[in-house]
Design a protein around this motif. Sequence first.
Motif, PDB file in Angstrom:
ATOM      1  N   HIS A  63       0.818  -1.215   0.000  1.00  0.00           N
ATOM      2  CA  HIS A  63       0.000   0.000   0.000  1.00  0.00           C
ATOM      3  C   HIS A  63       0.853   1.267   0.000  1.00  0.00           C
ATOM      4  O   HIS A  63       0.410   2.299  -0.533  1.00  0.00           O
ATOM      5  CB  HIS A  63      -0.979  -0.032   1.166  1.00  0.00           C
ATOM      6  CG  HIS A  63      -2.061  -1.039   0.945  1.00  0.00           C
ATOM      7  ND1 HIS A  63      -3.064  -0.843   0.035  1.00  0.00           N
ATOM      8  CD2 HIS A  63      -2.276  -2.277   1.470  1.00  0.00           C
ATOM      9  CE1 HIS A  63      -3.865  -1.895   0.018  1.00  0.00           C
ATOM     10  NE2 HIS A  63      -3.409  -2.785   0.879  1.00  0.00           N
ATOM     11  N   ASP A  64       2.058   1.207   0.528  1.00  0.00           N
ATOM     12  CA  ASP A  64       2.955   2.363   0.399  1.00  0.00           C
ATOM     13  C   ASP A  64       3.382   2.539  -1.056  1.00  0.00           C
ATOM     14  O   ASP A  64       3.576   3.667  -1.530  1.00  0.00           O
ATOM     15  CB  ASP A  64       4.183   2.202   1.289  1.00  0.00           C
ATOM     16  CG  ASP A  64       3.836   2.259   2.773  1.00  0.00           C
ATOM     17  OD1 ASP A  64       2.671   2.565   3.105  1.00  0.00           O
ATOM     18  OD2 ASP A  64       4.732   1.975   3.600  1.00  0.00           O
ATOM     19  N   ALA A  65       3.550   1.414  -1.780  1.00  0.00           N
ATOM     20  CA  ALA A  65       3.864   1.498  -3.208  1.00  0.00           C
ATOM     21  C   ALA A  65       2.716   2.159  -3.968  1.00  0.00           C
ATOM     22  O   ALA A  65       2.932   3.026  -4.836  1.00  0.00           O
ATOM     23  CB  ALA A  65       4.144   0.106  -3.766  1.00  0.00           C
ATOM     24  N   LEU A  66       1.487   1.769  -3.647  1.00  0.00           N
ATOM     25  CA  LEU A  66       0.333   2.383  -4.304  1.00  0.00           C
ATOM     26  C   LEU A  66       0.222   3.868  -3.961  1.00  0.00           C
ATOM     27  O   LEU A  66      -0.110   4.695  -4.821  1.00  0.00           O
ATOM     28  CB  LEU A  66      -0.944   1.644  -3.889  1.00  0.00           C
ATOM     29  CG  LEU A  66      -1.100   0.225  -4.438  1.00  0.00           C
ATOM     30  CD1 LEU A  66      -2.274  -0.481  -3.770  1.00  0.00           C
ATOM     31  CD2 LEU A  66      -1.280   0.238  -5.945  1.00  0.00           C
ATOM     32  N   ASP A  67       0.512   4.224  -2.713  1.00  0.00           N
ATOM     33  CA  ASP A  67       0.475   5.638  -2.329  1.00  0.00           C
ATOM     34  C   ASP A  67       1.579   6.431  -3.040  1.00  0.00           C
ATOM     35  O   ASP A  67       1.377   7.596  -3.401  1.00  0.00           O
ATOM     36  CB  ASP A  67       0.624   5.776  -0.811  1.00  0.00           C
ATOM     37  CG  ASP A  67      -0.701   5.605  -0.079  1.00  0.00           C
ATOM     38  OD1 ASP A  67      -1.740   5.461  -0.751  1.00  0.00           O
ATOM     39  OD2 ASP A  67      -0.694   5.616   1.168  1.00  0.00           O
ATOM     40  N   ALA A  68       2.741   5.808  -3.221  1.00  0.00           N
ATOM     41  CA  ALA A  68       3.829   6.485  -3.939  1.00  0.00           C
ATOM     42  C   ALA A  68       3.446   6.729  -5.397  1.00  0.00           C
ATOM     43  O   ALA A  68       3.784   7.779  -5.971  1.00  0.00           O
ATOM     44  CB  ALA A  68       5.107   5.653  -3.859  1.00  0.00           C
ATOM     45  N   LEU A  69       2.735   5.787  -6.007  1.00  0.00           N
ATOM     46  CA  LEU A  69       2.211   6.011  -7.358  1.00  0.00           C
ATOM     47  C   LEU A  69       1.193   7.147  -7.356  1.00  0.00           C
ATOM     48  O   LEU A  69       1.200   8.024  -8.220  1.00  0.00           O
ATOM     49  CB  LEU A  69       1.559   4.726  -7.876  1.00  0.00           C
ATOM     50  CG  LEU A  69       2.486   3.564  -8.228  1.00  0.00           C
ATOM     51  CD1 LEU A  69       1.673   2.308  -8.532  1.00  0.00           C
ATOM     52  CD2 LEU A  69       3.359   3.918  -9.439  1.00  0.00           C
ATOM     53  N   ARG A  70       0.317   7.133  -6.354  1.00  0.00           N
ATOM     54  CA  ARG A  70      -0.728   8.159  -6.254  1.00  0.00           C
ATOM     55  C   ARG A  70      -0.111   9.542  -6.073  1.00  0.00           C
ATOM     56  O   ARG A  70      -0.630  10.535  -6.592  1.00  0.00           O
ATOM     57  CB  ARG A  70      -1.647   7.810  -5.079  1.00  0.00           C
ATOM     58  CG  ARG A  70      -2.857   8.702  -4.927  1.00  0.00           C
ATOM     59  CD  ARG A  70      -3.805   8.161  -3.857  1.00  0.00           C
ATOM     60  NE  ARG A  70      -4.431   6.907  -4.282  1.00  0.00           N
ATOM     61  CZ  ARG A  70      -4.200   5.720  -3.731  1.00  0.00           C
ATOM     62  NH1 ARG A  70      -3.348   5.608  -2.724  1.00  0.00           N
ATOM     63  NH2 ARG A  70      -4.812   4.650  -4.179  1.00  0.00           N
ATOM     64  N   ALA A  71       0.992   9.603  -5.340  1.00  0.00           N
ATOM     65  CA  ALA A  71       1.644  10.887  -5.070  1.00  0.00           C
ATOM     66  C   ALA A  71       2.553  11.332  -6.203  1.00  0.00           C
ATOM     67  O   ALA A  71       3.078  12.451  -6.170  1.00  0.00           O
ATOM     68  CB  ALA A  71       2.457  10.785  -3.777  1.00  0.00           C
ATOM     69  N   GLY A  72       2.753  10.473  -7.201  1.00  0.00           N
ATOM     70  CA  GLY A  72       3.630  10.832  -8.312  1.00  0.00           C
ATOM     71  C   GLY A  72       5.106  10.684  -8.013  1.00  0.00           C
ATOM     72  O   GLY A  72       5.947  11.154  -8.792  1.00  0.00           O
TER      73      GLY A  72
END
Length: 338
Positions: free
Chosen positions: A192-201
Amino acid sequence: GGFVLRDRPAREAEEADRLAPAAFRSADSRGRARPEQPDRLRTAFQLDRDRVMHSKAFRRLKHKTQVFVNPEGDHYVTRLTHTIQVTQIARALAAALSLNEDLAEGIGLGHDVGHSPFGHTGEEALSPYFPTTGGWHHAAQSVRIYEVLEDLNLSWEVRDGIRAHSWKIDPPPTTQEAHCVRYADRIAYLTHDALDALRAGILTDDEFPRAMTARFGAPGSSWIGGMIDAVIEGALETGEVRMRDEVLADMNELRDFMFERVYLSPIQRRPQAAAIDIIRRLMDHHLVRPEDIPASYRDNDADRVVQAADYIAGMTDRFALLTHERLFGDDGMGGLTI
């Protein structure tokens, strides 16, 4: 009228008959710090799970940072959603291996309640105040909350699992259910941190380690499902809760990548530095003015540093920012907003 009472003795009998030899049965618990009458309906670990879920410390997790400090957007992981995800994964592992799901759930729900505001940044902020004990760690604070500050009289096995849910803690936990939580924690936060990093650009899909994406595809449910399967397969092969070696190597490579590119990235350091300054100003103020610590959240038997750290670490991000603004104004907030 079509119902059968399933009380504690019946549930303990089910555990004795159904669970794997490696499972920990609630009837075998080392007990609680203060003896108490067993619950009529719930096993010891079911009672612990319910106590944790209804605690104030658990409720505060909804306003505590997971990785991204004060993000804009409703879909970033918080400490509460992370905790729920860890608990689901730990319970899935325990169920597949015929371990004690209630013990895994109790540990999972309570494992992160000791986290300070602003995520792991708080450990960096608070550790200099504890030079003789190797710093300040959220796992120890989680145990302290449920033993002292919000004493729930939890069973020994749940407290032991919370104490050692982090892989850096030694000795490791004593139950296989607690090892399920260790793996669940890492599986949940990396995905989920990976997904958040994608979301944050901060990252793009093609930047993740190739071994991980070749094995499981893009970040998401396939990562979680694949790593759960790897733990189940590893446990069945070795007789202990552990991930298959080749998948563990890929997971560790991903973890190193996430530290370099996300957790310790330059884009993260600015809000993290601001959060550290805020926590240390709050600590220094309450060391000088301990009377500002509410009596309801003060351990009078502890020294002044511990009392201040208990209070500051228990704050949510929002309450820490509000308290800082009340005491010091907007100066030094480093762009963090309430």
